[in-house]
Design a protein around this motif. Sequence first.
Motif, PDB file in Angstrom:
ATOM      1  N   THR A 127       0.810  -1.081  -0.153  1.00 45.93           N
ATOM      2  CA  THR A 127       0.075  -0.005   0.006  1.00 45.93           C
ATOM      3  C   THR A 127       1.008   1.351  -0.019  1.00 45.93           C
ATOM      4  OG1 THR A 127      -1.794  -1.082   0.973  1.00 45.93           O
ATOM      5  CG2 THR A 127      -1.490   1.250   1.459  1.00 45.93           C
ATOM      6  N   LEU A 128       1.848   1.371   0.853  1.00 43.46           N
ATOM      7  CA  LEU A 128       2.630   2.454   0.854  1.00 43.46           C
ATOM      8  C   LEU A 128       3.792   2.484  -0.166  1.00 43.46           C
ATOM      9  CD1 LEU A 128       3.438   2.975   4.542  1.00 43.46           C
ATOM     10  CD2 LEU A 128       1.933   4.395   3.301  1.00 43.46           C
ATOM     11  N   VAL A 129       4.199   1.264  -0.716  1.00 44.84           N
ATOM     12  CA  VAL A 129       5.081   1.439  -1.843  1.00 44.84           C
ATOM     13  C   VAL A 129       4.405   1.850  -3.172  1.00 44.84           C
ATOM     14  CG1 VAL A 129       6.352  -0.439  -3.503  1.00 44.84           C
ATOM     15  CG2 VAL A 129       6.338  -0.763  -1.165  1.00 44.84           C
ATOM     16  N   SER A 130       3.114   1.437  -3.460  1.00 42.81           N
ATOM     17  CA  SER A 130       2.354   1.877  -4.595  1.00 42.81           C
ATOM     18  C   SER A 130       1.923   3.438  -4.362  1.00 42.81           C
ATOM     19  CB  SER A 130       1.306   1.126  -4.823  1.00 42.81           C
ATOM     20  OG  SER A 130       1.671  -0.243  -5.194  1.00 42.81           O
ATOM     21  N   ALA A 131       1.237   3.663  -3.263  1.00 35.30           N
ATOM     22  CA  ALA A 131       0.563   4.833  -3.188  1.00 35.30           C
ATOM     23  C   ALA A 131       0.847   5.680  -1.790  1.00 35.30           C
ATOM     24  CB  ALA A 131      -0.839   4.662  -2.781  1.00 35.30           C
ATOM     25  N   GLY A 132       2.511   5.789  -1.621  1.00 31.68           N
ATOM     26  CA  GLY A 132       2.685   6.067  -0.325  1.00 31.68           C
ATOM     27  C   GLY A 132       2.621   7.559  -0.087  1.00 31.68           C
ATOM     28  N   LYS A 133       2.815   8.549  -1.331  1.00 33.36           N
ATOM     29  CA  LYS A 133       2.490   9.948  -1.129  1.00 33.36           C
ATOM     30  C   LYS A 133       0.941  10.339  -0.705  1.00 33.36           C
ATOM     31  CE  LYS A 133       3.743  13.713  -4.038  1.00 33.36           C
ATOM     32  NZ  LYS A 133       3.515  14.893  -3.486  1.00 33.36           N
ATOM     33  N   LEU A 134       0.195   9.447  -1.754  1.00 34.21           N
ATOM     34  CA  LEU A 134      -1.437   9.776  -1.582  1.00 34.21           C
ATOM     35  C   LEU A 134      -1.585   9.577  -0.152  1.00 34.21           C
ATOM     36  CD1 LEU A 134      -2.942  10.737  -3.913  1.00 34.21           C
ATOM     37  CD2 LEU A 134      -3.958   8.274  -4.036  1.00 34.21           C
ATOM     38  N   ILE A 135      -1.260   8.442   0.376  1.00 34.17           N
ATOM     39  CA  ILE A 135      -1.867   7.890   1.654  1.00 34.17           C
ATOM     40  C   ILE A 135      -1.298   8.539   2.701  1.00 34.17           C
ATOM     41  CG2 ILE A 135      -1.545   6.012   3.360  1.00 34.17           C
ATOM     42  CD1 ILE A 135      -3.010   4.464   0.953  1.00 34.17           C
ATOM     43  N   THR A 136      -0.101   9.008   2.567  1.00 29.79           N
ATOM     44  CA  THR A 136       0.421   9.601   3.795  1.00 29.79           C
ATOM     45  C   THR A 136       0.005  11.305   4.015  1.00 29.79           C
ATOM     46  OG1 THR A 136       2.585  10.048   2.657  1.00 29.79           O
ATOM     47  CG2 THR A 136       2.596   8.430   4.337  1.00 29.79           C
ATOM     48  N   GLU A 137      -0.146  11.638   2.608  1.00 29.63           N
ATOM     49  CA  GLU A 137      -0.793  13.106   2.632  1.00 29.63           C
ATOM     50  C   GLU A 137      -2.414  13.115   3.100  1.00 29.63           C
ATOM     51  OE1 GLU A 137       2.066  15.063  -1.009  1.00 29.63           O
ATOM     52  OE2 GLU A 137      -0.288  14.682  -1.210  1.00 29.63           O
ATOM     53  N   ALA A 138      -3.095  12.168   2.933  1.00 28.76           N
ATOM     54  CA  ALA A 138      -4.331  12.037   3.199  1.00 28.76           C
ATOM     55  C   ALA A 138      -4.457  11.964   4.728  1.00 28.76           C
ATOM     56  CB  ALA A 138      -5.075  10.782   2.411  1.00 28.76           C
ATOM     57  N   ALA A 139      -3.390  11.050   5.270  1.00 22.84           N
ATOM     58  CA  ALA A 139      -3.630  10.715   6.524  1.00 22.84           C
ATOM     59  C   ALA A 139      -3.236  11.943   7.371  1.00 22.84           C
ATOM     60  CB  ALA A 139      -2.403   9.531   6.887  1.00 22.84           C
ATOM     61  N   LYS A 140      -2.182  12.778   6.940  1.00 23.07           N
ATOM     62  CA  LYS A 140      -1.576  14.056   7.356  1.00 23.07           C
ATOM     63  C   LYS A 140      -3.149  15.097   7.545  1.00 23.07           C
ATOM     64  CE  LYS A 140       2.012  17.046   7.776  1.00 23.07           C
ATOM     65  NZ  LYS A 140       3.001  17.670   6.711  1.00 23.07           N
ATOM     66  N   LYS A 141      -3.763  14.892   6.518  1.00 24.38           N
ATOM     67  CA  LYS A 141      -4.806  16.092   6.145  1.00 24.38           C
ATOM     68  C   LYS A 141      -5.933  15.598   7.133  1.00 24.38           C
ATOM     69  CE  LYS A 141      -7.721  17.684   2.742  1.00 24.38           C
ATOM     70  NZ  LYS A 141      -8.520  16.960   1.375  1.00 24.38           N
ATOM     71  N   GLN A 142      -6.228  14.298   7.310  1.00 25.65           N
ATOM     72  CA  GLN A 142      -7.486  13.892   8.159  1.00 25.65           C
ATOM     73  C   GLN A 142      -7.103  13.659   9.835  1.00 25.65           C
ATOM     74  OE1 GLN A 142     -10.267  13.655   7.151  1.00 25.65           O
ATOM     75  NE2 GLN A 142     -10.374  13.637   5.068  1.00 25.65           N
ATOM     76  N   GLY A 143      -5.611  13.756  10.046  1.00 23.85           N
ATOM     77  CA  GLY A 143      -5.008  13.688  11.212  1.00 23.85           C
ATOM     78  C   GLY A 143      -5.317  12.259  11.942  1.00 23.85           C
ATOM     79  N   VAL A 144      -4.961  11.238  10.766  1.00 29.10           N
ATOM     80  CA  VAL A 144      -5.003   9.876  11.102  1.00 29.10           C
ATOM     81  C   VAL A 144      -3.779   9.221  11.265  1.00 29.10           C
ATOM     82  CG1 VAL A 144      -5.685   7.544  10.099  1.00 29.10           C
ATOM     83  CG2 VAL A 144      -7.235   9.618   9.880  1.00 29.10           C
ATOM     84  N   GLU A 145      -3.492   8.462  12.345  1.00 27.92           N
ATOM     85  CA  GLU A 145      -2.175   7.918  12.603  1.00 27.92           C
ATOM     86  C   GLU A 145      -2.144   6.420  11.761  1.00 27.92           C
ATOM     87  OE1 GLU A 145      -0.906   8.558  17.097  1.00 27.92           O
ATOM     88  OE2 GLU A 145      -2.407   7.445  16.778  1.00 27.92           O
ATOM     89  N   ILE A 146      -0.996   6.277  11.172  1.00 21.22           N
ATOM     90  CA  ILE A 146      -0.815   5.050  10.430  1.00 21.22           C
ATOM     91  C   ILE A 146       0.386   4.297  11.299  1.00 21.22           C
ATOM     92  CG2 ILE A 146       0.177   3.856   8.447  1.00 21.22           C
ATOM     93  CD1 ILE A 146      -1.152   5.990   6.882  1.00 21.22           C
ATOM     94  N   ILE A 147       0.130   3.114  11.969  1.00 20.76           N
ATOM     95  CA  ILE A 147       0.844   2.396  12.569  1.00 20.76           C
ATOM     96  C   ILE A 147       1.500   1.048  12.182  1.00 20.76           C
ATOM     97  CG2 ILE A 147       1.840   1.741  15.035  1.00 20.76           C
ATOM     98  CD1 ILE A 147       0.767   4.074  15.100  1.00 20.76           C
ATOM     99  N   ALA A 148       2.603   1.081  11.600  1.00 24.02           N
ATOM    100  CA  ALA A 148       3.124  -0.064  10.854  1.00 24.02           C
ATOM    101  C   ALA A 148       3.200  -1.427  11.542  1.00 24.02           C
ATOM    102  CB  ALA A 148       4.453   0.028  10.153  1.00 24.02           C
ATOM    103  N   ILE A 149       2.568  -2.524  11.154  1.00 28.08           N
ATOM    104  CA  ILE A 149       2.648  -3.943  11.865  1.00 28.08           C
ATOM    105  C   ILE A 149       3.706  -4.408  11.256  1.00 28.08           C
ATOM    106  CG2 ILE A 149       1.767  -5.835  12.356  1.00 28.08           C
ATOM    107  CD1 ILE A 149      -0.883  -4.674  12.803  1.00 28.08           C
ATOM    108  N   ASP A 150       5.040  -4.131  11.214  1.00 34.61           N
ATOM    109  CA  ASP A 150       6.204  -4.781  10.658  1.00 34.61           C
ATOM    110  C   ASP A 150       7.166  -4.662  11.635  1.00 34.61           C
ATOM    111  OD1 ASP A 150       7.832  -5.626   8.779  1.00 34.61           O
ATOM    112  OD2 ASP A 150       7.235  -4.305   7.374  1.00 34.61           O
ATOM    113  N   SER A 151       8.062  -5.698  12.008  1.00 26.82           N
ATOM    114  CA  SER A 151       9.007  -5.835  13.031  1.00 26.82           C
ATOM    115  C   SER A 151       9.722  -4.640  12.952  1.00 26.82           C
ATOM    116  CB  SER A 151       9.590  -7.012  13.270  1.00 26.82           C
ATOM    117  OG  SER A 151      10.428  -7.309  12.018  1.00 26.82           O
ATOM    118  N   GLU A 152      10.507  -4.259  11.656  1.00 31.92           N
ATOM    119  CA  GLU A 152      11.449  -3.404  11.534  1.00 31.92           C
ATOM    120  C   GLU A 152      10.728  -1.986  11.868  1.00 31.92           C
ATOM    121  OE1 GLU A 152      10.593  -5.461   9.654  1.00 31.92           O
ATOM    122  OE2 GLU A 152      12.199  -6.955   9.230  1.00 31.92           O
ATOM    123  N   HIS A 153       9.766  -1.424  11.323  1.00 27.98           N
ATOM    124  CA  HIS A 153       9.079  -0.313  11.584  1.00 27.98           C
ATOM    125  C   HIS A 153       8.408  -0.048  12.816  1.00 27.98           C
ATOM    126  CE1 HIS A 153       9.151  -1.325   7.164  1.00 27.98           C
ATOM    127  NE2 HIS A 153       9.462  -0.018   7.232  1.00 27.98           N
TER     128      HIS A 153
END
Length: 388
Positions: A127-153
Amino acid sequence: MKEFKKISILGSTGSIGLQSLEVIDLINDNYKINFLTANTKIDLLAKQVEKYHPVGVAISDEASYWEFKRKYNFDCKVLCGEEGVAEAAAYSENDIIIQALVGFSGVKPTLEAISNKIKIALANKETLVSAGKLITEAAKKQGVEIIAIDSEHSAILQCIIGEKIENIKKIVLTASGGPFFRTPFEDFKNLSVEEALNHPNWQMGNKITIDSATLMNKGFEVIEAHWLFGLKADQIEVIIHPQSIVHSFVHFVDSSVKAQLGLPDMKIPIAYALSYPNRIEFDFEQLDMSKIGTLEFYEPDLEKFRCLNLAYKAMNEGGDAPIVLNAANEIAVQAFLDYQIPFDQIPLIIELALENRQVQDVISIEDINNVDKETRIKTKEIIKNLRN
Ligand code: MG
């Protein structure tokens, strides 16, 4: 009255979905499940419905949807197709969703959940590989937190809590190296699907396990880290760490380094994503360093694992390149799993898809969908030509 957290799990019959339900079972007095979604595993989904009594389910594969309707008669909503999954994601009663879908299919539901201000626990890195810019900008605009379920992140998030982003010099993502870390490159063309699916440390779904064997998974994680933490490509490094105990490092401007450690168990990052910034008490197996003994670290071999290089290249190019990277990879991995191509052709196919594309501007979700669709068609042609 007790306050429940209302959650939907997209991809509840997959590896992360099942482990998320295990985590929720351990804290179940705090959670109410709204929607569960599956692709084709309808019998397992039916068992989950019996246990969790969700508001509804969504089944993305249409034939499986009709089979579910024919076989089961639950008193809950049954939604169909990718539209159904997106509806489950955006359900207005969700406080949080666990997005554990496979591949590009995660983009649309994530965007719809964000537009309804629903918090995202994200296990689907495509999701973030293909649409990272769109997703993170939308999340910022809406005040939404994205928490990665990936051991590294999850590790990086835990290391940078309370720190200023400008004080981060670089991050180093650890990679187990997969099953072929020590395999000579000459043998790559003869590696079987079964060998590639035999990951030394992590139990995961088929697609991500192949991505781990090619190191594309790590390449995706580099791109994911770029979007999640706002870091530049030259601030994100990868190191091979076969024991998978150190989940990542953060280097700071004062030369201090933080790392987060833990046994390789995805339930730990799942629990952290659900409780962030708090922690929940869990009795998972404890890390005992005296039993582990030695931790090893090696430079990744970029000649041998070309997918990692391709991911860096696509990230630096930006625009449509990461979408092509992801779509071509999905097709190539599926072709390998279907015994159509040898293991060593996966990077070659992705490289050809990147080189032979017509560079397009991507601004909207429609642009992203178009590039994704076109790349899939072209990649199938590339595979056909290679086989002839
Ligand atoms: Mg990972």
